[in-house]
Design a protein around this motif. Structure first.
Motif, PDB file in Angstrom:
ATOM      1  N   UNK A  27       0.973  -1.241   0.039  1.00 33.28           N
ATOM      2  CA  UNK A  27       0.116   0.107  -0.040  1.00 33.28           C
ATOM      3  C   UNK A  27       0.857   1.318  -0.038  1.00 33.28           C
ATOM      4  N   UNK A  28       2.010   1.172  -0.461  1.00 36.11           N
ATOM      5  CA  UNK A  28       2.892   2.308  -0.372  1.00 36.11           C
ATOM      6  C   UNK A  28       2.525   3.182  -1.401  1.00 36.11           C
ATOM      7  N   UNK A  29       3.040   4.409  -1.535  1.00 36.44           N
ATOM      8  CA  UNK A  29       2.746   5.630  -2.147  1.00 36.44           C
ATOM      9  C   UNK A  29       2.986   5.461  -3.675  1.00 36.44           C
ATOM     10  N   UNK A  30       4.353   4.749  -3.983  1.00 36.92           N
ATOM     11  CA  UNK A  30       4.724   4.257  -5.289  1.00 36.92           C
ATOM     12  C   UNK A  30       3.746   3.287  -5.901  1.00 36.92           C
ATOM     13  N   UNK A  31       3.457   2.368  -5.237  1.00 33.39           N
ATOM     14  CA  UNK A  31       2.688   1.269  -5.699  1.00 33.39           C
ATOM     15  C   UNK A  31       1.065   1.760  -5.908  1.00 33.39           C
ATOM     16  N   UNK A  32       0.803   2.791  -5.175  1.00 36.05           N
ATOM     17  CA  UNK A  32      -0.607   3.356  -5.318  1.00 36.05           C
ATOM     18  C   UNK A  32      -0.671   4.061  -6.583  1.00 36.05           C
ATOM     19  N   UNK A  33       0.589   4.785  -6.894  1.00 36.84           N
ATOM     20  CA  UNK A  33       0.353   5.797  -7.956  1.00 36.84           C
ATOM     21  C   UNK A  33       0.704   4.679  -9.540  1.00 36.84           C
ATOM     22  N   UNK A 103      -0.254  -7.750   4.101  1.00 32.47           N
ATOM     23  CA  UNK A 103      -0.266  -6.425   3.679  1.00 32.47           C
ATOM     24  C   UNK A 103       0.984  -5.568   4.271  1.00 32.47           C
ATOM     25  N   UNK A 104       1.475  -4.773   3.299  1.00 31.29           N
ATOM     26  CA  UNK A 104       2.723  -4.124   3.873  1.00 31.29           C
ATOM     27  C   UNK A 104       2.486  -2.759   3.372  1.00 31.29           C
ATOM     28  N   UNK A 105       3.358  -1.823   4.047  1.00 29.41           N
ATOM     29  CA  UNK A 105       3.211  -0.307   4.002  1.00 29.41           C
ATOM     30  C   UNK A 105       1.749   0.061   4.249  1.00 29.41           C
ATOM     31  N   UNK A 106       1.122  -0.337   5.436  1.00 23.31           N
ATOM     32  CA  UNK A 106      -0.182  -0.077   5.528  1.00 23.31           C
ATOM     33  C   UNK A 106      -0.403   1.338   6.111  1.00 23.31           C
ATOM     34  N   UNK A 107       0.704   1.865   6.728  1.00 19.95           N
ATOM     35  CA  UNK A 107       0.757   3.213   7.136  1.00 19.95           C
ATOM     36  C   UNK A 107       0.397   4.221   6.026  1.00 19.95           C
ATOM     37  N   UNK A 108       0.617   3.847   4.777  1.00 14.83           N
ATOM     38  CA  UNK A 108       0.749   4.730   3.554  1.00 14.83           C
ATOM     39  C   UNK A 108      -0.516   4.479   2.962  1.00 14.83           C
ATOM     40  N   UNK A 109      -1.457   3.439   3.075  1.00 14.32           N
ATOM     41  CA  UNK A 109      -2.631   3.302   2.168  1.00 14.32           C
ATOM     42  C   UNK A 109      -3.410   4.415   1.963  1.00 14.32           C
ATOM     43  N   UNK A 110      -3.957   4.147   1.096  1.00 14.83           N
ATOM     44  CA  UNK A 110      -5.049   5.383   0.677  1.00 14.83           C
ATOM     45  C   UNK A 110      -6.175   5.371   1.631  1.00 14.83           C
ATOM     46  N   UNK A 111      -6.567   6.814   1.833  1.00 15.00           N
ATOM     47  CA  UNK A 111      -7.670   7.042   2.935  1.00 15.00           C
ATOM     48  C   UNK A 111      -9.209   6.421   2.366  1.00 15.00           C
ATOM     49  N   UNK A 112      -9.452   6.461   1.098  1.00 14.07           N
ATOM     50  CA  UNK A 112     -10.658   6.149   0.564  1.00 14.07           C
ATOM     51  C   UNK A 112     -11.064   4.621   0.621  1.00 14.07           C
ATOM     52  N   UNK A 113     -10.113   3.680   1.048  1.00 11.66           N
ATOM     53  CA  UNK A 113     -10.504   2.373   1.335  1.00 11.66           C
ATOM     54  C   UNK A 113     -10.035   1.693   2.796  1.00 11.66           C
ATOM     55  N   UNK A 114     -10.515   0.634   3.096  1.00  9.66           N
ATOM     56  CA  UNK A 114     -10.242  -0.127   4.349  1.00  9.66           C
ATOM     57  C   UNK A 114      -9.569  -1.511   4.003  1.00  9.66           C
ATOM     58  N   UNK A 115      -8.944  -2.043   4.635  1.00  6.89           N
ATOM     59  CA  UNK A 115      -8.353  -3.124   4.548  1.00  6.89           C
ATOM     60  C   UNK A 115      -9.298  -4.416   5.318  1.00  6.89           C
ATOM     61  N   UNK A 116     -10.071  -5.042   4.704  1.00  7.21           N
ATOM     62  CA  UNK A 116     -11.174  -5.834   5.424  1.00  7.21           C
ATOM     63  C   UNK A 116     -10.980  -7.276   5.506  1.00  7.21           C
ATOM     64  N   UNK A 120      -2.325 -10.401   8.042  1.00  6.60           N
ATOM     65  CA  UNK A 120      -1.501  -9.510   8.896  1.00  6.60           C
ATOM     66  C   UNK A 120      -1.197  -8.080   8.099  1.00  6.60           C
ATOM     67  N   UNK A 121      -1.064  -7.065   8.848  1.00  9.87           N
ATOM     68  CA  UNK A 121      -0.808  -5.773   8.430  1.00  9.87           C
ATOM     69  C   UNK A 121       0.375  -5.035   8.969  1.00  9.87           C
ATOM     70  N   UNK A 122       1.417  -4.841   8.157  1.00  8.66           N
ATOM     71  CA  UNK A 122       2.524  -4.283   8.550  1.00  8.66           C
ATOM     72  C   UNK A 122       2.487  -2.852   8.375  1.00  8.66           C
ATOM     73  N   UNK A 123       2.703  -1.810   9.246  1.00  8.81           N
ATOM     74  CA  UNK A 123       2.917  -0.530   8.928  1.00  8.81           C
ATOM     75  C   UNK A 123       4.029  -0.299   7.741  1.00  8.81           C
ATOM     76  N   UNK A 124       5.260  -0.822   7.709  1.00  8.02           N
ATOM     77  CA  UNK A 124       5.986  -0.608   6.764  1.00  8.02           C
ATOM     78  C   UNK A 124       6.217  -1.866   5.967  1.00  8.02           C
TER      79      UNK A 124
END
Ligand SMILES: [Zn+2]
Ligand SMILES: [Zn+2]
Length: 135
Positions: A27-33, A103-116, A120-124
């Protein structure tokens, strides 16, 4: 194990002749873009990946490049400093046998969705242990 895949237009095809890592959602910024949402990627040893066609490569950092089709724009590969190369899971043909595991880089995930899901969710970064032969 042999897995195959390719881009939307068919100009780039690839074959993986060795094991695939479980799929990681980044969910990092690079992957999202680069993907327009977030990236789900497996990984394989570089020596096991045979690419037919000529991807274009974008240097997304000092140590990594992202491979995509210059015709249709499909995002296919993330090539970093290790001996593995990430392969975007949505470009695989059929059922490659691997499943989403974390899931990785969850701290950078988009605001418009939730991981449901319950994975496991790692912040980085939090690389999965390799399940295949690392030799
Ligand atoms: Zn293409
Ligand atoms: Zn990422």
């Amino acid at each position: 194990m042999t897995a195959t895949g390719g881009c939307l237009c068919g100009a780039i095809r690839y074959e993986v002749t060795g094991p695939l890592r479980p799929v990681v959602a980044c969910h990092c910024n690079q992957c999202r873009r680069t993907s327009g949402h977030y990236v789900a990627a497996t990984s394989a040893l570089k020596r096991d990946v045979v690419i037919a066609g000529t991807p274009r490569w974008f240097a997304s950092s000092d140590t990594a490049q992202r491979g995509f089709c210059g015709t249709c724009g499909s995002n296919l590969f993330w090539d970093g400093p290790s001996n593995e190369m990430a392969i975007f899971a949505g470009t695989l043909d059929g059922d490659p046998g691997v499943r989403l595991a974390t899931h990785i880089f969850c701290a950078d995930k988009g605001a418009y969705y939730e991981i449901t899901d319950d994975l496991p969710q790692a912040p980085g970064d939090h690389p999965l242990p390799w399940v295949g032969d690392r030799a």
